[in-house]
Design a protein around this motif. Structure first.
Motif, mmCIF file in Angstrom:
data_model
loop_
_atom_site.group_PDB
_atom_site.id
_atom_site.type_symbol
_atom_site.label_atom_id
_atom_site.label_comp_id
_atom_site.label_asym_id
_atom_site.label_seq_id
_atom_site.Cartn_x
_atom_site.Cartn_y
_atom_site.Cartn_z
ATOM 1 N N LEU A 172 2.690 0.824 22.948
ATOM 2 C CA LEU A 172 1.390 0.765 22.300
ATOM 3 C C LEU A 172 0.323 1.491 23.108
ATOM 4 C CD1 LEU A 172 1.229 -2.994 21.227
ATOM 5 C CD2 LEU A 172 1.957 -1.050 19.855
ATOM 6 N N TRP A 218 1.282 -0.027 15.839
ATOM 7 C CA TRP A 218 2.697 0.364 15.774
ATOM 8 C C TRP A 218 3.022 1.184 14.535
ATOM 9 C CZ3 TRP A 218 7.067 -0.146 12.811
ATOM 10 C CH2 TRP A 218 8.283 0.091 13.457
ATOM 11 N N PHE A 238 5.822 -6.730 21.888
ATOM 12 C CA PHE A 238 5.860 -5.271 21.953
ATOM 13 C C PHE A 238 6.337 -4.713 23.291
ATOM 14 C CE2 PHE A 238 3.040 -6.121 18.424
ATOM 15 C CZ PHE A 238 3.457 -5.182 17.493
#
Length: 308
Positions: A149, A185, A223
């Motif tokens: 990210l 994302w 993530f």
């Protein structure tokens, strides 16, 4: 004319419902869109739903969803996204820390076709405690390092998105959701508008320091697998230290064969240290296992008591 669906989560916000609508109504006519306001009552214990119903009776563009209990802001956002029918969809907080006057500019930039999402970020954290600000900055710093990210420091949930982007977010059906990460994302071309931090219009925030910490941990777990890599590295380092320690004991025994036992305090410290490493490792692994456990149970993200 395109429809703009505005999703507004609310939890114990009876004081701000009417204030929010009044502020939104002032900018509504500045946008060439058909507005749709979707309030999501996240199991409030005060009169939030009563205030929403009062407005709903007066304004046909207002709709609401009321949960059977408090499921959290992420669930409220998900429910709002599912109910939204507009070609454009906005997400914003009800406490007016997200300035409604930015909406016309955001909608215009989307309609020009260059961007799929126009989001917002705070220029500063004025009014926030130094401790909270420090941890917030550290969160953005480290999650960008350990995951794929690229979260913008100070980014808010407040944004306007195209229907294509919203459908992409909805296609991810995970139960434990971290919307800031999900919005990032799915990709798409996003532009950030900066503005100065604002105080709440009324009432008190429902976010505690520990609540934000749990939310940050959810972001890391959702993530990044870097914590698991840390566990592996810690295990390797521990094994290497153990081998070196064993060699040191053997060499000392050969060099000083008549030396009496020594180092009990050091031994206790070493045992405590490695016990701590083991417990930390188990905790990290357990957090990921818990994530899997919650997902495979396949419970609904939220339960609706009533909607209109």
């Amino acid at each position: 004319m395109k429809k703009l669906s505005v999703i507004v989560p609310a939890y114990n916000e009876e004081e701000t419902v009417e204030l929010f609508y009044d502020a939104f109504a002032k900018v509504e006519n500045q946008m060439d869109v058909e507005p749709e306001l979707i309030f999501v009552d996240d199991g409030s214990k005060d009169k939030t739903l009563v205030e929403i119903k009062k407005l709903q009776k007066l304004h046909e563009e207002i709709h609401y969803i009321s949960f059977s209990r408090n499921f959290g802001k992420e669930a409220a956002l998900y429910a709002g996204l599912q109910k939204a029918s507009g070609e454009l969809v906005a997400v914003m907080d009800i406490d007016l820390q997200d300035p409604p006057e930015l909406l016309p500019q955001m909608v215009k930039m989307i309609e020009e076709g260059e961007y799929d999402s126009v989001a917002t970020r705070r220029k500063d954290r004025d009014g926030e405690s130094p401790v909270r600000s420090f941890f917030a900055r550290q969160f953005y710093k480290w999650i960008n390092k350990v995951s794929s990210l690229e979260l913008v420091d100070g980014a808010r949930d407040f944004r306007v998105m195209t229907r294509q982007m919203v459908d992409s977010v909805l296609s991810m059906r995970e139960r434990e959701r971290f919307s800031k990460g999900l919005f990032n994302w799915v990709g798409f071309n996003t532009y950030y508008i900066s503005y100065e931090n604002r105080e709440r219009a009324a009432g008190k925030t429902s976010w505690s320091f520990w609540g934000l910490m749990k939310y940050a941990i959810e972001g890391f777990v959702s993530f990044s697998t870097a914590p698991l890599s840390f566990v592996t590295s810690a295990g390797i380092a521990t094994c290497v230290l153990a081998v070196l320690g064993a060699l040191a004991v053997i060499v000392r025994a050969i060099t000083f064969p008549h030396t009496s036992a020594f180092g009990w305090p050091s031994l206790v410290v070493i045992i405590l240290f490695f016990s701590g490493v083991q417990l930390l490792s188990l905790g990290i692994i357990g957090r990921y296992i818990a994530e899997v456990y919650l997902e495979v149970k396949d419970r609904p993200v939220y339960i609706v008591r009533e909607e209109k």
